[in-house]
Design a protein around this motif. Structure first.
Motif, PDB file in Angstrom:
ATOM      1  N   LEU A  20      -8.918   4.683  -5.044  1.00 33.61           N
ATOM      2  CA  LEU A  20      -7.552   3.434  -4.754  1.00 33.61           C
ATOM      3  C   LEU A  20      -6.925   4.097  -3.585  1.00 33.61           C
ATOM      4  O   LEU A  20      -6.254   3.189  -2.665  1.00 33.61           O
ATOM      5  CB  LEU A  20      -6.474   4.093  -5.990  1.00 33.61           C
ATOM      6  CG  LEU A  20      -6.962   3.041  -7.426  1.00 33.61           C
ATOM      7  CD1 LEU A  20      -5.890   3.052  -8.359  1.00 33.61           C
ATOM      8  CD2 LEU A  20      -7.588   1.850  -6.762  1.00 33.61           C
ATOM      9  N   GLU A  21      -6.059   5.247  -3.489  1.00 35.16           N
ATOM     10  CA  GLU A  21      -5.653   5.704  -1.731  1.00 35.16           C
ATOM     11  C   GLU A  21      -6.320   5.045  -0.363  1.00 35.16           C
ATOM     12  O   GLU A  21      -5.935   4.482   0.317  1.00 35.16           O
ATOM     13  CB  GLU A  21      -5.139   7.562  -2.116  1.00 35.16           C
ATOM     14  CG  GLU A  21      -4.394   7.288  -3.121  1.00 35.16           C
ATOM     15  CD  GLU A  21      -3.379   8.949  -2.503  1.00 35.16           C
ATOM     16  OE1 GLU A  21      -4.407   9.874  -2.080  1.00 35.16           O
ATOM     17  OE2 GLU A  21      -3.063   9.464  -3.983  1.00 35.16           O
TER      18      GLU A  21
ATOM     19  N   GLU B 284      -8.436  12.132 -11.213  1.00 37.37           N
ATOM     20  CA  GLU B 284      -8.264  12.622  -9.317  1.00 37.37           C
ATOM     21  C   GLU B 284      -9.150  11.771  -7.893  1.00 37.37           C
ATOM     22  O   GLU B 284      -8.911  11.079  -7.414  1.00 37.37           O
ATOM     23  CB  GLU B 284      -8.783  13.994  -9.154  1.00 37.37           C
ATOM     24  CG  GLU B 284      -7.238  14.925 -10.122  1.00 37.37           C
ATOM     25  CD  GLU B 284      -8.248  15.248 -11.637  1.00 37.37           C
ATOM     26  OE1 GLU B 284      -8.952  14.894 -12.040  1.00 37.37           O
ATOM     27  OE2 GLU B 284      -6.901  15.507 -11.743  1.00 37.37           O
ATOM     28  N   ALA B 285     -10.729  11.314  -8.783  1.00 34.28           N
ATOM     29  CA  ALA B 285     -11.298  10.501  -7.839  1.00 34.28           C
ATOM     30  C   ALA B 285     -11.283   9.163  -8.385  1.00 34.28           C
ATOM     31  O   ALA B 285     -10.996   8.672  -7.195  1.00 34.28           O
ATOM     32  CB  ALA B 285     -12.907  11.159  -8.585  1.00 34.28           C
ATOM     33  N   ALA B 286     -10.632   8.972  -9.078  1.00 37.39           N
ATOM     34  CA  ALA B 286      -9.948   7.517  -9.259  1.00 37.39           C
ATOM     35  C   ALA B 286      -9.247   6.730  -8.244  1.00 37.39           C
ATOM     36  O   ALA B 286      -9.321   6.624  -7.739  1.00 37.39           O
ATOM     37  CB  ALA B 286      -9.992   6.943 -10.674  1.00 37.39           C
TER      38      ALA B 286
ATOM     39  N   MET C 153     -15.984   2.855  -8.259  1.00 33.19           N
ATOM     40  CA  MET C 153     -14.745   3.018  -7.461  1.00 33.19           C
ATOM     41  C   MET C 153     -13.446   3.725  -8.527  1.00 33.19           C
ATOM     42  O   MET C 153     -12.551   3.882  -7.987  1.00 33.19           O
ATOM     43  CB  MET C 153     -14.128   1.036  -8.599  1.00 33.19           C
ATOM     44  CG  MET C 153     -13.184   1.098  -8.498  1.00 33.19           C
ATOM     45  SD  MET C 153     -12.086  -0.261  -9.194  1.00 33.19           S
ATOM     46  CE  MET C 153     -10.347  -0.364  -8.522  1.00 33.19           C
ATOM     47  N   CYS C 154     -14.004   4.541 -10.130  1.00 31.17           N
ATOM     48  CA  CYS C 154     -13.586   5.537 -10.341  1.00 31.17           C
ATOM     49  C   CYS C 154     -14.021   6.779 -10.187  1.00 31.17           C
ATOM     50  O   CYS C 154     -13.078   7.846 -11.000  1.00 31.17           O
ATOM     51  CB  CYS C 154     -13.242   5.566 -11.864  1.00 31.17           C
ATOM     52  SG  CYS C 154     -12.567   3.427 -12.167  1.00 31.17           S
ATOM     53  N   GLY C 155     -15.085   7.025 -10.248  1.00 28.63           N
ATOM     54  CA  GLY C 155     -15.684   8.508  -9.646  1.00 28.63           C
ATOM     55  C   GLY C 155     -15.915   9.190 -11.134  1.00 28.63           C
ATOM     56  O   GLY C 155     -16.014   8.499 -12.308  1.00 28.63           O
TER      57      GLY C 155
ATOM     58  N   ALA D 199       0.909  -1.188   0.016  1.00 32.23           N
ATOM     59  CA  ALA D 199      -0.408   0.241   0.076  1.00 32.23           C
ATOM     60  C   ALA D 199       1.238   1.423   0.090  1.00 32.23           C
ATOM     61  O   ALA D 199       1.577   0.766   0.496  1.00 32.23           O
ATOM     62  CB  ALA D 199      -0.548  -0.173   0.854  1.00 32.23           C
ATOM     63  N   GLY D 200       0.478   2.129  -0.614  1.00 31.54           N
ATOM     64  CA  GLY D 200       1.236   3.264  -0.570  1.00 31.54           C
ATOM     65  C   GLY D 200       2.060   3.441  -2.113  1.00 31.54           C
ATOM     66  O   GLY D 200       2.675   4.435  -2.210  1.00 31.54           O
TER      67      GLY D 200
END
Length: 62
Positions: free
Chosen positions: A53-54, A47-49, A41-43, A7-8
């Motif tokens: 994910l974050e 940026e939303a996607a 999931m993606c918006g 993660a990250g």
């Protein structure tokens, strides 16, 4: 990434534009091939996607 992606940490296969270098290639991991874009999931933007994910990485970090 043989043991998965922490993660990250960005996938090592992403190029400078954050596009997958393995897209469409047989060596692309099955988990990546199985992902399908969806509004939940993606918006409505890149940026939303990435924000989603974050958040997914944050809530699934052991």
């Amino acid at each position: 990434m043989p043991h998965g992606k922490p993660a990250g940490v960005a996938c090592v296969q992403l190029d400078a534009q954050l596009r997958c270098r393995l897209f469409g290639q047989p060596e692309r991991p099955a988990v990546c091939r199985s992902l399908r874009p969806a509004m939940d999931m993606c918006g409505d933007s890149r940026e939303a996607a990435f924000a989603m994910l974050e958040e997914l990485e944050r809530i699934t970090t052991p």
